[in-house]
Design a protein around this motif. Sequence first.
Motif, PDB file in Angstrom:
ATOM      1  N   LYS A   1     -36.846  -7.298  90.877  1.00 11.03           N
ATOM      2  CA  LYS A   1     -37.642  -7.069  89.954  1.00 11.03           C
ATOM      3  C   LYS A   1     -38.522  -5.739  90.568  1.00 11.03           C
ATOM      4  O   LYS A   1     -39.414  -5.963  91.757  1.00 11.03           O
ATOM      5  CB  LYS A   1     -38.544  -8.229  89.664  1.00 11.03           C
ATOM      6  CG  LYS A   1     -39.923  -7.854  88.651  1.00 11.03           C
ATOM      7  CD  LYS A   1     -40.666  -9.186  88.217  1.00 11.03           C
ATOM      8  CE  LYS A   1     -41.794  -8.828  87.373  1.00 11.03           C
ATOM      9  NZ  LYS A   1     -42.403  -9.907  86.863  1.00 11.03           N
TER      10      LYS A   1
ATOM     11  N   GLY B   1     -42.302 -18.572  89.744  1.00 14.15           N
ATOM     12  CA  GLY B   1     -43.431 -17.450  89.962  1.00 14.15           C
ATOM     13  C   GLY B   1     -43.996 -17.671  91.380  1.00 14.15           C
ATOM     14  O   GLY B   1     -43.515 -18.493  92.098  1.00 14.15           O
ATOM     15  N   ASP B   2     -45.007 -17.099  91.541  1.00 18.42           N
ATOM     16  CA  ASP B   2     -45.736 -17.252  93.001  1.00 18.42           C
ATOM     17  C   ASP B   2     -45.959 -18.639  92.833  1.00 18.42           C
ATOM     18  O   ASP B   2     -46.660 -19.139  92.053  1.00 18.42           O
ATOM     19  CB  ASP B   2     -46.763 -16.235  92.922  1.00 18.42           C
ATOM     20  CG  ASP B   2     -47.278 -15.630  94.204  1.00 18.42           C
ATOM     21  OD1 ASP B   2     -46.659 -16.039  95.244  1.00 18.42           O
ATOM     22  OD2 ASP B   2     -48.171 -14.928  94.272  1.00 18.42           O
TER      23      ASP B   2
ATOM     24  N   ASP C   1     -40.338  -3.737  84.948  1.00 10.69           N
ATOM     25  CA  ASP C   1     -41.598  -4.245  84.208  1.00 10.69           C
ATOM     26  C   ASP C   1     -42.576  -3.027  84.071  1.00 10.69           C
ATOM     27  O   ASP C   1     -43.175  -2.510  85.089  1.00 10.69           O
ATOM     28  CB  ASP C   1     -42.219  -5.541  84.944  1.00 10.69           C
ATOM     29  CG  ASP C   1     -43.237  -6.261  84.474  1.00 10.69           C
ATOM     30  OD1 ASP C   1     -43.112  -6.179  83.095  1.00 10.69           O
ATOM     31  OD2 ASP C   1     -44.111  -6.775  84.896  1.00 10.69           O
TER      32      ASP C   1
ATOM     33  N   GLY D   1     -43.824 -12.342  78.843  1.00  9.69           N
ATOM     34  CA  GLY D   1     -44.560 -13.396  79.371  1.00  9.69           C
ATOM     35  C   GLY D   1     -45.647 -13.543  78.531  1.00  9.69           C
ATOM     36  O   GLY D   1     -45.756 -14.697  77.846  1.00  9.69           O
ATOM     37  N   THR D   2     -46.320 -12.466  78.129  1.00  8.97           N
ATOM     38  CA  THR D   2     -47.696 -12.847  77.343  1.00  8.97           C
ATOM     39  C   THR D   2     -47.363 -13.361  76.077  1.00  8.97           C
ATOM     40  O   THR D   2     -47.768 -14.320  75.615  1.00  8.97           O
ATOM     41  CB  THR D   2     -48.460 -11.264  76.930  1.00  8.97           C
ATOM     42  OG1 THR D   2     -48.807 -10.753  78.289  1.00  8.97           O
ATOM     43  CG2 THR D   2     -49.694 -11.667  76.497  1.00  8.97           C
TER      44      THR D   2
ATOM     45  N   GLY E   1     -47.073  -4.904  80.894  1.00  6.11           N
ATOM     46  CA  GLY E   1     -46.861  -6.129  81.372  1.00  6.11           C
ATOM     47  C   GLY E   1     -47.916  -6.930  81.808  1.00  6.11           C
ATOM     48  O   GLY E   1     -49.049  -6.407  82.581  1.00  6.11           O
ATOM     49  N   GLY E   2     -48.024  -8.260  81.671  1.00 10.98           N
ATOM     50  CA  GLY E   2     -49.092  -9.162  81.816  1.00 10.98           C
ATOM     51  C   GLY E   2     -49.220  -9.559  83.384  1.00 10.98           C
ATOM     52  O   GLY E   2     -48.119  -9.457  84.213  1.00 10.98           O
TER      53      GLY E   2
ATOM     54  N   GLN F   1     -44.687  -5.647  90.012  1.00 12.24           N
ATOM     55  CA  GLN F   1     -44.948  -5.968  88.740  1.00 12.24           C
ATOM     56  C   GLN F   1     -45.502  -4.682  87.858  1.00 12.24           C
ATOM     57  O   GLN F   1     -46.207  -4.195  88.634  1.00 12.24           O
ATOM     58  CB  GLN F   1     -46.133  -6.971  88.800  1.00 12.24           C
ATOM     59  CG  GLN F   1     -45.486  -8.355  88.477  1.00 12.24           C
ATOM     60  CD  GLN F   1     -46.691  -9.541  88.560  1.00 12.24           C
ATOM     61  OE1 GLN F   1     -46.695  -9.916  89.605  1.00 12.24           O
ATOM     62  NE2 GLN F   1     -47.319  -9.784  87.610  1.00 12.24           N
TER      63      GLN F   1
ATOM     64  N   ALA G   1     -40.148 -14.286  81.384  1.00 10.60           N
ATOM     65  CA  ALA G   1     -40.550 -13.863  82.718  1.00 10.60           C
ATOM     66  C   ALA G   1     -41.179 -14.821  83.599  1.00 10.60           C
ATOM     67  O   ALA G   1     -41.696 -15.952  83.231  1.00 10.60           O
ATOM     68  CB  ALA G   1     -41.446 -12.439  82.191  1.00 10.60           C
ATOM     69  N   GLY G   2     -41.186 -14.213  84.952  1.00 10.84           N
ATOM     70  CA  GLY G   2     -41.904 -15.153  85.875  1.00 10.84           C
ATOM     71  C   GLY G   2     -43.191 -15.332  85.813  1.00 10.84           C
ATOM     72  O   GLY G   2     -43.996 -14.453  86.096  1.00 10.84           O
ATOM     73  N   MET G   3     -43.802 -16.555  85.771  1.00 14.43           N
ATOM     74  CA  MET G   3     -45.202 -16.733  85.843  1.00 14.43           C
ATOM     75  C   MET G   3     -45.503 -17.988  86.593  1.00 14.43           C
ATOM     76  O   MET G   3     -44.960 -19.180  86.593  1.00 14.43           O
ATOM     77  CB  MET G   3     -45.752 -16.950  84.260  1.00 14.43           C
ATOM     78  CG  MET G   3     -45.497 -15.768  83.458  1.00 14.43           C
ATOM     79  SD  MET G   3     -46.001 -16.013  81.850  1.00 14.43           S
ATOM     80  CE  MET G   3     -44.749 -16.625  80.861  1.00 14.43           C
ATOM     81  N   SER G   4     -46.468 -17.942  87.693  1.00 13.21           N
ATOM     82  CA  SER G   4     -46.503 -18.786  88.545  1.00 13.21           C
ATOM     83  C   SER G   4     -47.227 -19.884  88.267  1.00 13.21           C
ATOM     84  O   SER G   4     -48.162 -20.107  87.278  1.00 13.21           O
ATOM     85  CB  SER G   4     -47.500 -18.238  89.780  1.00 13.21           C
ATOM     86  OG  SER G   4     -48.840 -17.892  89.140  1.00 13.21           O
TER      87      SER G   4
ATOM     88  N   GLY H   1     -44.986  -5.638  77.177  1.00 14.73           N
ATOM     89  CA  GLY H   1     -45.363  -5.493  76.044  1.00 14.73           C
ATOM     90  C   GLY H   1     -44.232  -5.917  74.927  1.00 14.73           C
ATOM     91  O   GLY H   1     -44.386  -5.187  73.757  1.00 14.73           O
TER      92      GLY H   1
ATOM     93  N   GLN I   1     -38.180 -17.225  91.671  1.00 14.81           N
ATOM     94  CA  GLN I   1     -38.473 -15.816  92.324  1.00 14.81           C
ATOM     95  C   GLN I   1     -38.662 -15.875  93.927  1.00 14.81           C
ATOM     96  O   GLN I   1     -39.304 -16.773  94.468  1.00 14.81           O
ATOM     97  CB  GLN I   1     -39.879 -15.541  91.731  1.00 14.81           C
ATOM     98  CG  GLN I   1     -39.808 -14.762  90.335  1.00 14.81           C
ATOM     99  CD  GLN I   1     -41.142 -14.022  89.964  1.00 14.81           C
ATOM    100  OE1 GLN I   1     -42.147 -14.348  90.191  1.00 14.81           O
ATOM    101  NE2 GLN I   1     -40.873 -13.154  88.931  1.00 14.81           N
TER     102      GLN I   1
HETATM  103  C1  LIG Z   1     -50.151 -15.810  83.359  1.00 16.54           C
HETATM  104  C2  LIG Z   1     -49.030 -14.523  84.179  1.00 16.54           C
HETATM  105  C3  LIG Z   1     -48.515 -14.989  85.380  1.00 16.54           C
HETATM  106  C4  LIG Z   1     -47.551 -14.233  86.124  1.00 16.54           C
HETATM  107  N1  LIG Z   1     -47.210 -14.506  87.151  1.00 16.54           N
HETATM  108  C5  LIG Z   1     -46.078 -13.652  87.766  1.00 16.54           C
HETATM  109  C6  LIG Z   1     -45.586 -14.074  89.031  1.00 16.54           C
HETATM  110  O1  LIG Z   1     -45.798 -14.891  89.657  1.00 16.54           O
HETATM  111  N2  LIG Z   1     -44.450 -13.493  89.523  1.00 16.54           N
HETATM  112  C7  LIG Z   1     -44.178 -11.870  88.812  1.00 16.54           C
HETATM  113  O2  LIG Z   1     -43.252 -11.379  89.223  1.00 16.54           O
HETATM  114  N3  LIG Z   1     -44.686 -11.688  87.710  1.00 16.54           N
HETATM  115  C8  LIG Z   1     -45.571 -12.624  87.090  1.00 16.54           C
HETATM  116  N4  LIG Z   1     -46.090 -12.204  85.998  1.00 16.54           N
HETATM  117  C9  LIG Z   1     -45.896 -10.844  85.088  1.00 16.54           C
HETATM  118  C10 LIG Z   1     -44.301 -11.454  84.320  1.00 16.54           C
HETATM  119  O3  LIG Z   1     -43.460 -11.912  85.058  1.00 16.54           O
HETATM  120  C11 LIG Z   1     -43.984 -10.225  83.433  1.00 16.54           C
HETATM  121  O4  LIG Z   1     -43.764  -9.305  84.376  1.00 16.54           O
HETATM  122  C12 LIG Z   1     -44.904  -9.979  82.504  1.00 16.54           C
HETATM  123  O5  LIG Z   1     -45.869 -10.883  81.765  1.00 16.54           O
HETATM  124  C13 LIG Z   1     -44.218  -9.049  81.204  1.00 16.54           C
HETATM  125  O6  LIG Z   1     -45.025  -8.585  80.445  1.00 16.54           O
HETATM  126  P1  LIG Z   1     -45.516  -9.033  78.933  1.00 16.54           P
HETATM  127  O7  LIG Z   1     -46.438 -10.142  79.502  1.00 16.54           O
HETATM  128  O8  LIG Z   1     -46.229  -7.858  78.310  1.00 16.54           O
HETATM  129  O9  LIG Z   1     -44.578  -9.848  78.399  1.00 16.54           O
HETATM  130  C14 LIG Z   1     -47.176 -13.095  85.357  1.00 16.54           C
HETATM  131  C15 LIG Z   1     -47.530 -12.744  84.092  1.00 16.54           C
HETATM  132  C16 LIG Z   1     -48.458 -13.748  83.288  1.00 16.54           C
HETATM  133  C17 LIG Z   1     -48.820 -13.238  81.802  1.00 16.54           C
END
Ligand SMILES: Cc1cc2nc3c(=O)[nH]c(=O)nc-3n(C[C@H](O)[C@H](O)[C@H](O)COP(=O)(O)O)c2cc1C
Lengths: 441, 228
Positions: free
Chosen positions: A230, A121-122, A254, A323-324, A258-259, A164, A92-95, A302, A139
């Motif tokens: 998304k 991500g962002d 999501d 993500g997590t 979701g994290g 999100q 998943a997208g994580m910044s 999750g 993203q």
């Molecule tokens: C550290 C972190 C940074 C994240 N940054 C973004 C982001 O920049 N853009 C976004 O759309 N979602 C972001 N997310 C959400 C993830 O893309 C995703 O939707 C989510 O982690 C999925 O759930 P899970 O963590 O239970 O797997 C972020 C999640 C985490 C844990």
Amino acid sequence: MDKTPQTEPRQSWTFSNEINSEIRRAAATGIYDIRGGGAKRRVPHFDDLLFLGASVSRYPLEGYREKCETSVTLGTRFAKKPIELKIPVTIAGMSFGALSGNAKEALGRGATMAGTSTTTGDGGMTEEERGHSEKLVYQYLPSRYGMNPDDLRRADAIEVVVGQGAKPGGGGMLLGQKITERVAGMRDLPEGIDQRSACRHPDWTGPDDLEIKILELREITNWEKPIYVKIGGARPYYDTALAVKAGADVVVLDGMQGGTAATQDVFIEHVGQPTLACIRPAVQALQDLGLHREVQLIVSGGIRTGADVAKALALGADAVAIGTAALVAIGDNDPKWESEYQKLGTTTGAYDDWHEGRDPAGITTQDPELMARLDPEAAGRRLRNYLNVLTLECQTLARACGHNHIHNLEPEDLCALTMEAAAMAQVPLAGTNWYPGKPGF
Amino acid sequence: MTTTLDMTTTELREVNTTLQAAAKSQANEAYVITNPRGSHAMACGLDGPLTVTIKGSTGYYCAGMNKKAAITVEGSAGPGVAENMMSGIVTIEGDASQYAGATGHGGLLNIKGNASSRCGISMKGIDIVVHGSIGHMSAFMAQKGNLVVLGDAGDALGDSLYEARLFVRGNVKSLGADCVEKEMRPEHFELLKDLLEKAGADARPDEFKRYGSARQLYHFNIDNADAY
Ligand SMILES: Cc1cc2nc3c(=O)[nH]c(=O)nc-3n(C[C@H](O)[C@H](O)[C@H](O)COP(=O)(O)O)c2cc1C
């Protein structure tokens, strides 16, 4: 003299020690609690579903002998160059900013070895990530930090982020400690300030505008790249239908577990629907439009095990995103840092002050010393191993249900352990042929 | 060499493919587009020193993400004109709708008429000159770059502003949170003179007032909660 018997000191359920500690924290600081991660409360989840397995009427496939395919193609609706993945699990997208460059590199390495994609991500695209990700989804976020047409064109797919699961309707936050020179430069902001990412896109509102925005993105990228939309698990039926109407190739859904990198705890715990409750309405929307499987659905929020993956697919998803779990696989909240977690006033598994940038594991930080603790190559291998396990587990369950492709998993393979899960997943309560809301009862 | 593309007979896809290919070849050619009839996403994603003249009004996201090209709309432009522009010059002879120059990183957006609400929202380095007036919430969360307005500004100018500079000649209906009037220093006169010249604007730098961020909201402080 006999003492009068005393009742044991009794803690209030309503005013538990945990709740009271939050009241005291709020009273001392005057500001809401900000943290990373997803909802920590227990909500109905994939654990509340079971596979039935094969029986007289359905025969199983032989493990290790009979093939069970796992490949997924994303973006078949309009894109000239759909994305082919070997496994149904994406990152998943994580910044960048929330995560260190090393962490981004590790995600890219692990995903590439496993044959799947990562997502920016962002904060924009980094070289660590583009360089190490064979397939990278870019993203397109409300903040547009680091957004530029060159990165758009060198991405393999584009994900328009509307919401999100952790915070449908909320924007992002990155506190000053993490706005280093590099992060600030990429975001065109002064170093060290608390930075808010917008919750709405600056140049469109509503599904009709989104359709034109998607047209623009396609025109700029020669209609080659799959466009994902998304959404957070708010109104999955309508949001999916509207994303499809606006022209999405892929919907990323999501759920509330979701994290997130950092948001108000009140937002994380109290807004949005559980992942389990989101899937069937989204699939229904795709089916009502005659586009289930033609517009692909990626589910996240999750996902931890191959069983979770298999259950999400059985309910109608085409793939999942993690993500997590990916962060844990590369080393987040590892017990080997327990003494350092203690110093930060927390413990292994509970560390969620990712916004403070002091992550002992070197993942959610921009501190060079901490960052150096994460070896991207070793971490990448751990992620690959973990992704392989998810896939093997998912295949095992699919074979047990007699399927030669994981996409042949179906709701009829499942039963539910609780009434809530039965209602949300629309599969029968174990031992019955009924679920709450089932037509005809 | 000037090539004309007529949109009564040429599809948007073909127009954009032609322009994008010409821009990429770095050939310094000129294109004229006739009968745009409010089409969306026209001349977007160009990356090269091309000259494009659009004879009529355009829909959403005209010149979106432009790099290096000089694009002129001989009419009015719909929402999000030159959004996320990186460089080059985009000129609108008429008026521009909402979010003109949104998130733009560089280049010059020159609007000869008025611009609507949220002009320069989240701008990240672009220069925008509006010869007429601008609507409410303009330069919301603007990060970098310069917004010059010869006419008036609507409500909540520069709300939650970062480091962008705003210059307004006329009246400002109200300033947004954390936006304040600031002193015009020599470097600002210089900058403004240069921008007015580039935009062919008939105005003197000393007629303008400068607005910028008070930087009070840069760090979250509970005492500022009323500002949000
Ligand atoms: C550290 C972190 C940074 C994240 N940054 C973004 C982001 O920049 N853009 C976004 O759309 N979602 C972001 N997310 C959400 C993830 O893309 C995703 O939707 C989510 O982690 C999925 O759930 P899970 O963590 O239970 O797997 C972020 C999640 C985490 C844990």
